[in-house]
Design a protein around this motif. Structure first.
Motif, PDB file in Angstrom:
ATOM      1  N   ARG A 270       0.828  -1.210   0.000  1.00 32.45           N
ATOM      2  CA  ARG A 270       0.000   0.000   0.000  1.00 32.45           C
ATOM      3  C   ARG A 270       0.858   1.254   0.000  1.00 32.45           C
ATOM      4  O   ARG A 270       0.501   2.275  -0.582  1.00 32.45           O
ATOM      5  CB  ARG A 270      -0.929  -0.019   1.218  1.00 32.45           C
ATOM      6  N   GLU A 271       2.013   1.175   0.667  1.00 33.90           N
ATOM      7  CA  GLU A 271       2.952   2.296   0.734  1.00 33.90           C
ATOM      8  C   GLU A 271       4.346   1.775   0.389  1.00 33.90           C
ATOM      9  O   GLU A 271       4.773   0.727   0.880  1.00 33.90           O
ATOM     10  CB  GLU A 271       2.973   2.906   2.139  1.00 33.90           C
ATOM     11  N   ASP A 288      -0.421  -4.214   1.722  1.00 32.94           N
ATOM     12  CA  ASP A 288      -1.783  -3.742   1.491  1.00 32.94           C
ATOM     13  C   ASP A 288      -2.834  -4.644   2.128  1.00 32.94           C
ATOM     14  O   ASP A 288      -3.948  -4.203   2.412  1.00 32.94           O
ATOM     15  CB  ASP A 288      -2.034  -3.640  -0.022  1.00 32.94           C
ATOM     16  N   ASP A 291      -0.942  -7.072   7.777  1.00 29.38           N
ATOM     17  CA  ASP A 291      -0.606  -5.914   8.617  1.00 29.38           C
ATOM     18  C   ASP A 291       0.853  -5.975   9.059  1.00 29.38           C
ATOM     19  O   ASP A 291       1.165  -6.374  10.187  1.00 29.38           O
ATOM     20  CB  ASP A 291      -1.526  -5.861   9.842  1.00 29.38           C
ATOM     21  N   THR A 311       1.851  -4.364  12.234  1.00 28.58           N
ATOM     22  CA  THR A 311       1.243  -3.036  12.409  1.00 28.58           C
ATOM     23  C   THR A 311      -0.249  -3.101  12.706  1.00 28.58           C
ATOM     24  O   THR A 311      -0.923  -2.083  12.693  1.00 28.58           O
ATOM     25  CB  THR A 311       1.449  -2.196  11.136  1.00 28.58           C
ATOM     26  N   SER A 312      -0.777  -4.283  12.988  1.00 24.71           N
ATOM     27  CA  SER A 312      -2.227  -4.415  13.162  1.00 24.71           C
ATOM     28  C   SER A 312      -2.758  -3.590  14.326  1.00 24.71           C
ATOM     29  O   SER A 312      -3.888  -3.111  14.299  1.00 24.71           O
ATOM     30  CB  SER A 312      -2.603  -5.887  13.357  1.00 24.71           C
ATOM     31  N   ARG A 315      -3.353   0.602  13.619  1.00 23.09           N
ATOM     32  CA  ARG A 315      -4.278   1.071  12.585  1.00 23.09           C
ATOM     33  C   ARG A 315      -3.506   1.459  11.316  1.00 23.09           C
ATOM     34  O   ARG A 315      -2.402   0.983  11.084  1.00 23.09           O
ATOM     35  CB  ARG A 315      -5.138   2.223  13.102  1.00 23.09           C
ATOM     36  N   ARG A 316      -4.065   2.286  10.506  1.00 23.29           N
ATOM     37  CA  ARG A 316      -3.466   2.592   9.214  1.00 23.29           C
ATOM     38  C   ARG A 316      -2.274   3.544   9.391  1.00 23.29           C
ATOM     39  O   ARG A 316      -2.429   4.665   9.856  1.00 23.29           O
ATOM     40  CB  ARG A 316      -4.519   3.237   8.304  1.00 23.29           C
ATOM     41  N   SER A 318       1.360   5.371   7.674  1.00 26.36           N
ATOM     42  CA  SER A 318       2.055   5.783   6.460  1.00 26.36           C
ATOM     43  C   SER A 318       3.411   6.354   6.857  1.00 26.36           C
ATOM     44  O   SER A 318       3.483   7.394   7.518  1.00 26.36           O
ATOM     45  CB  SER A 318       1.261   6.850   5.697  1.00 26.36           C
ATOM     46  N   CYS A 332      -0.626   8.325  11.229  1.00 26.44           N
ATOM     47  CA  CYS A 332      -1.333   7.173  11.777  1.00 26.44           C
ATOM     48  C   CYS A 332      -2.828   7.434  11.843  1.00 26.44           C
ATOM     49  O   CYS A 332      -3.264   8.507  12.269  1.00 26.44           O
ATOM     50  CB  CYS A 332      -0.792   6.859  13.170  1.00 26.44           C
ATOM     51  N   LYS A 336      -4.818  11.020  10.445  1.00 27.53           N
ATOM     52  CA  LYS A 336      -3.459  11.333   9.982  1.00 27.53           C
ATOM     53  C   LYS A 336      -2.637  12.078  11.038  1.00 27.53           C
ATOM     54  O   LYS A 336      -1.920  13.034  10.724  1.00 27.53           O
ATOM     55  CB  LYS A 336      -3.509  12.143   8.682  1.00 27.53           C
TER      56      LYS A 336
END
Length: 376
Positions: A270-271, A288, A291, A311-312, A315-316, A318, A332, A336
């Motif tokens: 994803r990144e 992607d 996690d 990374t679960s 959360r999301r 970058s 995060c 963001k």
């Protein structure tokens, strides 16, 4: 208080010893010490001392407590630049928007020896070099056009990547700009053109066109120039609908442009972000579907996987930039927020800053220097 006794003033220290001591001090102190006396002012402002200070203090101490963060703050693409002061516990002590930066709405690249390159190309060609510590500014001449550019052709202002670094051989600062160009009413893709600016000559020159038909060449979200070599992440068009990921580099000393393949990281990602880790080029990828985060480093032409981190629970995320030691700055979650992630302890520290819903376009760890933009 002593009465009736003269105070004996010892002979001053030799100038070479004073110079040596001062060369190991931070810039903030030196800017104050310029006012001590005329001899100290002459020492601190001399080019020989500035070079000595870069070699002694700047290259040997990583005492950064400041980073600059760049955000798009409107849908029209308006850029804002913020300065953050962070303490030893990774807590943001203060932050403020730098409204008085020399070129409004400009992208920044750096710092190299405490100097930033400012680039604003969307509306009109406006570029400069800037030392925030001394507030010295050098406006660059307009970018030249490619020789023999076909008629009815124009540079695509929406696509430009750039780099900035120091040539240690000639002791010269250089800016590299890579531009795409198009022909009116044509869908043909032309090679990307490369231009190099030299501070010593205060002029641009056309380097040539990139040898491959790169696509999606992008600016980095942090400063990546190692041993005088600047890096970008992009894709190499290999025909049909296939694009192979590649890293493109420019050597400030030799003017050599090369490309290299990425490591065999777990896909899909994803990144995919370039960064720096322990003075080496690093690639950070966020899977992607699964996690986890992978961190690879490049040493002597070989990629090595350094970490795979789950990374679960975060959360999301970058990745944006390396801070220091084993810590990286991430965005995060859906809001963001800026966080500091230690890849060894896997601790995540909320830096306490959220910029609405806008994504961070870059973070640049900053240390001041006395480096001058005046040649001669």
């Amino acid at each position: 208080m002593l009465k009736g006794k003269a105070i004996k003033i010892e002979d001053p220290l030799p100038e070479d010893l004073i110079t040596e001591i001062l060369s190991w001090l931070p810039v903030k102190a030196l800017l104050q010490f310029k006012c001590v006396c005329k001899s100290w002012y002459a020492i601190i402002t001399s080019q020989a001392f500035i070079s000595k200070h870069l070699n002694n203090y700047y290259d040997n101490y990583d005492d950064s407590d400041t980073f600059l963060a760049q955000y798009f703050v409107t849908k029209l693409g308006e850029l804002a630049l913020y300065e953050f002061l962070v303490d030893e516990t990774s807590t943001i002590l203060s932050y403020e928007e730098l409204r008085d930066r020399p070129i409004y709405n400009s992208f920044i690249c750096g710092p190299c020896n405490g100097i930033f390159y400012l680039d604003r190309y969307s509306y009109r060609d406006h570029r400069a070099l800037w030392n925030p510590a001394t507030n010295e500014l050098k406006t660059l001449p307009p970018l030249i056009r490619k020789p023999n550019l076909p008629s009815l052709s124009f540079y695509a202002g929406v696509k430009e990547v750039f780099g900035f670094g120091f040539d240690r051989v000639t002791k010269d600062y250089k800016v590299v700009v890579i531009k795409s160009w198009s022909k009116t009413n044509s869908k043909i893709r032309y090679p990307l053109s490369v231009f190099v600016y030299s501070l010593s000559t205060d002029s641009w020159r056309y380097w040539g066109d990139l040898p491959k038909n790169y696509k999606l060449l992008s600016n980095n979200k942090c400063y990546i120039c190692l041993n005088g070599v600047f890096y970008w992440l992009g894709s190499d068009y290999s025909g049909g609908k296939t694009y192979d990921e590649a890293i493109i580099s420019f050597d400030m000393a030799t003017d050599l442009i090369q490309d290299m393949q990425l490591p065999e990281y777990d896909k899909p990602a994803r990144e995919t972000v370039l960064s720096v880790y322990h003075d080496s080029l690093a690639l950070l990828t966020v899977h992607d579907i699964k996690d986890f985060l992978e961190i690879w480093t490049l040493k002597e032409g070989c990629w090595t996987k350094q970490f795979t981190v789950g990374t679960s629970s975060y959360r999301r995320i970058s990745p944006i930039a390396h801070w220091k030691n084993s810590k990286f700055i991430f965005e995060c979650g859906p809001c963001k927020k800026l966080t500091l992630f230690d890849i060894i302890t896997q601790e995540i520290t909320d830096l306490g800053y959220i910029k609405d819903i806008h994504s961070c376009e870059g973070i640049f760890v900053y240390r001041g220097s006395l480096a001058s933009l005046i040649q001669g």
